[in-house]
Design a protein around this motif. Structure first.
Motif, PDB file in Angstrom:
ATOM      1  N   THR A 177       0.827  -1.208   0.000  1.00  0.00           N
ATOM      2  CA  THR A 177       0.000   0.000   0.000  1.00  0.00           C
ATOM      3  C   THR A 177       0.860   1.256   0.000  1.00  0.00           C
ATOM      4  O   THR A 177       0.715   2.136  -0.835  1.00  0.00           O
ATOM      5  CB  THR A 177      -0.921  -0.003   1.238  1.00  0.00           C
ATOM      6  OG1 THR A 177      -1.774  -1.136   1.175  1.00  0.00           O
ATOM      7  CG2 THR A 177      -1.753   1.265   1.303  1.00  0.00           C
ATOM      8  N   ARG A 178       1.769   1.322   0.978  1.00  0.00           N
ATOM      9  CA  ARG A 178       2.766   2.389   1.083  1.00  0.00           C
ATOM     10  C   ARG A 178       3.974   1.804   1.773  1.00  0.00           C
ATOM     11  O   ARG A 178       3.848   0.929   2.627  1.00  0.00           O
ATOM     12  CB  ARG A 178       2.232   3.582   1.892  1.00  0.00           C
ATOM     13  CG  ARG A 178       1.241   4.463   1.156  1.00  0.00           C
ATOM     14  CD  ARG A 178       0.475   5.368   2.112  1.00  0.00           C
ATOM     15  NE  ARG A 178       1.347   6.230   2.901  1.00  0.00           N
ATOM     16  CZ  ARG A 178       0.912   6.940   3.958  1.00  0.00           C
ATOM     17  NH1 ARG A 178      -0.364   6.886   4.322  1.00  0.00           N
ATOM     18  NH2 ARG A 178       1.744   7.697   4.636  1.00  0.00           N
ATOM     19  N   LYS A 179       5.148   2.287   1.436  1.00  0.00           N
ATOM     20  CA  LYS A 179       6.380   1.746   1.992  1.00  0.00           C
ATOM     21  C   LYS A 179       6.414   1.909   3.502  1.00  0.00           C
ATOM     22  O   LYS A 179       6.033   2.948   4.039  1.00  0.00           O
ATOM     23  CB  LYS A 179       7.593   2.431   1.358  1.00  0.00           C
ATOM     24  CG  LYS A 179       8.918   1.796   1.741  1.00  0.00           C
ATOM     25  CD  LYS A 179      10.071   2.466   1.031  1.00  0.00           C
ATOM     26  CE  LYS A 179      11.406   1.827   1.417  1.00  0.00           C
ATOM     27  NZ  LYS A 179      12.548   2.484   0.737  1.00  0.00           N
ATOM     28  N   VAL A 180       6.900   0.863   4.179  1.00  0.00           N
ATOM     29  CA  VAL A 180       7.067   0.891   5.626  1.00  0.00           C
ATOM     30  C   VAL A 180       8.489   0.456   5.959  1.00  0.00           C
ATOM     31  O   VAL A 180       9.201  -0.093   5.108  1.00  0.00           O
ATOM     32  CB  VAL A 180       6.059  -0.026   6.347  1.00  0.00           C
ATOM     33  CG1 VAL A 180       4.627   0.419   6.061  1.00  0.00           C
ATOM     34  CG2 VAL A 180       6.257  -1.481   5.934  1.00  0.00           C
ATOM     35  N   LYS A 181       8.915   0.679   7.208  1.00  0.00           N
ATOM     36  CA  LYS A 181      10.238   0.261   7.663  1.00  0.00           C
ATOM     37  C   LYS A 181      10.114  -0.970   8.545  1.00  0.00           C
ATOM     38  O   LYS A 181       9.239  -1.038   9.403  1.00  0.00           O
ATOM     39  CB  LYS A 181      10.920   1.387   8.449  1.00  0.00           C
ATOM     40  CG  LYS A 181      11.392   2.548   7.591  1.00  0.00           C
ATOM     41  CD  LYS A 181      12.188   3.541   8.431  1.00  0.00           C
ATOM     42  CE  LYS A 181      12.709   4.701   7.574  1.00  0.00           C
ATOM     43  NZ  LYS A 181      13.496   5.668   8.382  1.00  0.00           N
TER      44      LYS A 181
END
Length: 415
Positions: A109-113
């Protein structure tokens, strides 16, 4: 720490099962194939996910190993491993789940760490050890205590494990409320057994002392905290500290990195440019979760009868009231069969069931064409998994409990 040390490199890492999917090599983080999770109610040690922050600590001398208990109490105490083993032993079947389980799906969905976990950063084991409530009572902290006379309200667990990045080389640590630690019903353990295996090796060391000097002495369970770890059932795995060094009774929550600068749940509107860690409490209980394990996403199957199986679990000791499965993308739903132990009917909250453990679910359906299969669980408090991952997206990618979706295609298959 006498008897237990944290190495400075990875030259003495234990061997691991070849089927594990490695998400990071140093430090070692890996998970089993999803299909392995539903092969048995209790997860075999070698197939239990591995979550590490540095080199695996080494046992030098089990007879010298001890845990220091100090802080806001009247009588600090040093407990040796043999002392802990002399206390009443309890077996608790509990599921541990990394807060980052299913992170890869959230990152789409959206980049995460964070470590790129699929759906298998979870496992169910029978943990054996002494109840923390009994140990605290030994040092003058009665059961069901929420505050010591000196003002201690939290229990901090400090590991021998050195965190290369997050703690600048310092130890991993976390805490839980004292009220939880002193409650026998919370089943918080100082565990020295996992599926009954560590204790057998310890007995071998007693009868064959030279065995304890070999390099293989802890390979049976190095990754999971040998010789002693904390088990906090119903809570994210980050609070179940491995390779225990000391226990501190403190006034406020632990100020370690993984309590204050990680594992907190933020809304989708928060990003790395506007985050304020002080606005959220550390995450403890994990929400209701379910995952389809017998089928992989985009798998080819033959038309006809297909067995859909997986796991469902909820934190805080909440049982699983229902697992719903859809084979038409969520238009209609069917209820799956839930079970834990063979021959014992599963009832959420039932006294014959394991309240801290997952349930496995199963449903056989006819699938004539390519489709999307979905699973969602409801726990005993009527909490249900959210439909869309976008609604629970957060910058660290934790607690992805959205409906689990698997797309299957009709084609050539060995199934």
């Amino acid at each position: 720490m006498p008897g237990l040390s944290g190495p400075s490199d990875y030259s003495q890492e234990p061997s691991r099962h070849p089927c594990l999917h490695i998400n990071a090599k140093e430090p070692f983080n890996a998970e089993p194939p999803r299909s392995a999770l539903v092969s048995s109610y209790v997860t075999p040690v070698e197939l239990f996910f591995k979550r590490n922050h540095g080199p695996i600590p080494l046992v030098d001398d089990i007879e010298r190993y001890c845990v220091d208990i100090s802080g806001l109490i009247e009588t600090p105490k040093k407990l040796y491993f043999r002392d802990i083993r002399m206390l009443p032993k309890y077996n608790v079947t509990a599921t541990l789940q990394c807060a980052g389980n299913r992170r890869t799906a959230m990152s789409i969905t959206r980049k995460v760490k964070g470590v790129g976990w699929d759906v298998s950063a979870i496992g169910n084991a029978v943990w054996g050890g002494a109840k923390l409530a009994d140990i605290l009572e030994l040092i003058g902290v009665p059961k069901l205590t929420s505050c010591t006379q000196s003002g201690g309200k939290h229990i901090e667990f400090v590991s021998v494990d050195k965190c290369e990045v997050e703690e600048n080389g310092g130890p991993y640590k976390a805490s839980i409320p004292l009220s939880q630690a002193t409650n026998p019903e919370a089943d918080v353990l100082l565990a020295y057994e996992m599926n009954g295996e560590v204790s057998n090796f310890y007995l071998m060391i007693i009868f064959f002392p030279t065995l304890g000097k070999t390099r293989n002495q802890t390979e049976l369970n190095k990754d999971h905290g040998y010789p002693l770890r904390v088990i906090v059932p119903g809570v994210i795995g980050a609070r179940s500290v491995k390779w225990l060094d000391s226990i501190n009774i403190i006034a406020e929550e632990c100020q370690g990195f993984f309590m204050q600068k990680d594992y907190k749940m933020f809304p989708p509107s928060v990003d790395w440019g506007n985050i304020n860690w002080n606005t959220r409490k550390p995450q403890m209980d994990f929400p209701v979760q379910s995952v389809i394990c017998f089928l992989e996403d985009m798998q080819s199957i033959k038309p006809g009868k297909v067995r859909i199986s997986g796991y469902a679990v909820s934190g805080g000791g909440r049982g699983i009231e229902r697992v719903d499965v859809s084979i038409d993308g969520g238009k209609t739903w069917m209820e799956a069969t839930r079970f834990q132990k063979t021959g014992i009917p599963y009832i959420a909250g039932g006294i014959s069931n394991d309240k801290w453990a997952w349930v496995l679910f199963e449903l056989t359906v006819d699938i004539p064409q390519s489709t999307e299969i979905i699973a969602k669980a409801v726990d005993s408090a009527a909490n249900v998994q959210p439909e869309k991952v976008q609604d629970i997206w957060n910058l660290r990618g934790i607690l992805n409990t959205s409906w689990h979706r698997v797309h299957v295609r009709i084609g050539h298959s060995n199934m």
